[in-house]
Write a protein that holds these residues in place. Sequence first.
Motif, short mmCIF file in Angstrom:
data_model
loop_
_atom_site.label_atom_id
_atom_site.label_comp_id
_atom_site.label_asym_id
_atom_site.label_seq_id
_atom_site.Cartn_x
_atom_site.Cartn_y
_atom_site.Cartn_z
N LYS A 107 0.82 -1.12 0.01
CA LYS A 107 0.01 -0.16 0.08
C LYS A 107 0.87 1.26 0.05
O LYS A 107 0.49 2.20 -0.84
CB LYS A 107 -1.01 -0.08 1.23
CG LYS A 107 -1.80 1.17 1.27
CD LYS A 107 -3.00 0.99 2.43
CE LYS A 107 -3.67 2.33 2.49
NZ LYS A 107 -4.64 2.18 3.62
N ARG A 110 2.65 1.80 -3.51
CA ARG A 110 1.45 2.23 -4.57
C ARG A 110 1.47 3.81 -4.16
O ARG A 110 1.23 4.29 -5.43
CB ARG A 110 0.11 1.59 -4.22
CG ARG A 110 0.16 0.07 -4.92
CD ARG A 110 -1.30 -0.58 -4.94
NE ARG A 110 -1.78 -0.84 -3.86
CZ ARG A 110 -1.54 -1.97 -3.15
NH1 ARG A 110 -0.74 -3.10 -3.48
NH2 ARG A 110 -2.24 -2.18 -1.93
N LYS A 111 1.30 4.16 -3.01
CA LYS A 111 1.06 5.32 -2.69
C LYS A 111 2.30 6.34 -3.09
O LYS A 111 1.89 7.44 -3.85
CB LYS A 111 1.03 5.62 -1.24
CG LYS A 111 0.79 7.15 -0.62
CD LYS A 111 0.47 7.27 0.65
CE LYS A 111 0.31 8.54 1.20
NZ LYS A 111 0.14 8.72 2.60
N ARG A 117 -5.25 1.69 -6.80
CA ARG A 117 -5.71 0.42 -6.66
C ARG A 117 -7.24 0.46 -7.05
O ARG A 117 -7.89 1.17 -6.49
CB ARG A 117 -5.45 -0.51 -5.35
CG ARG A 117 -5.74 -1.99 -5.77
CD ARG A 117 -4.86 -2.68 -4.77
NE ARG A 117 -4.99 -4.14 -4.96
CZ ARG A 117 -4.77 -4.91 -4.29
NH1 ARG A 117 -4.17 -4.81 -3.11
NH2 ARG A 117 -4.79 -6.27 -4.40
#
Length: 118
Positions: A107, A110-111, A117
């Motif tokens: 997470k 991805r940030k 997502r």
Amino acid sequence: MDKKQTAVILEIIATMYQNKFKVDNKQLLLDLWFDTLKEYDFEAISENLKAYYKQNKFPPSVADLLHVTEKRDRALPTIEQTNQLLLGYEQAKQDKADPQQVAAALKEMRKTLGIERG
């Protein structure tokens, strides 16, 4: 391997294959073989040559001597080596990250990368 060691390899081949290994330009042959073998270990190539001439009645090419090394690297592991590999796998299983930690790390990546997502 240095040029002198390459010359030794060629001498062994010439001795083992007396009537089948004839060279017109010895310096060119030495230069070409050295250019190919310079990044390899003399002992490994010597062992490959021994293995080669025990099984072949024709002189080897440079590739033949390199190929034997590759075959040896693919040999089956000993029982002890197998046990060490299995212990390593077991240790790796125990060292796995917690699934929640993995999800949190993904997470965060991805940030950071700006990936949403969906």
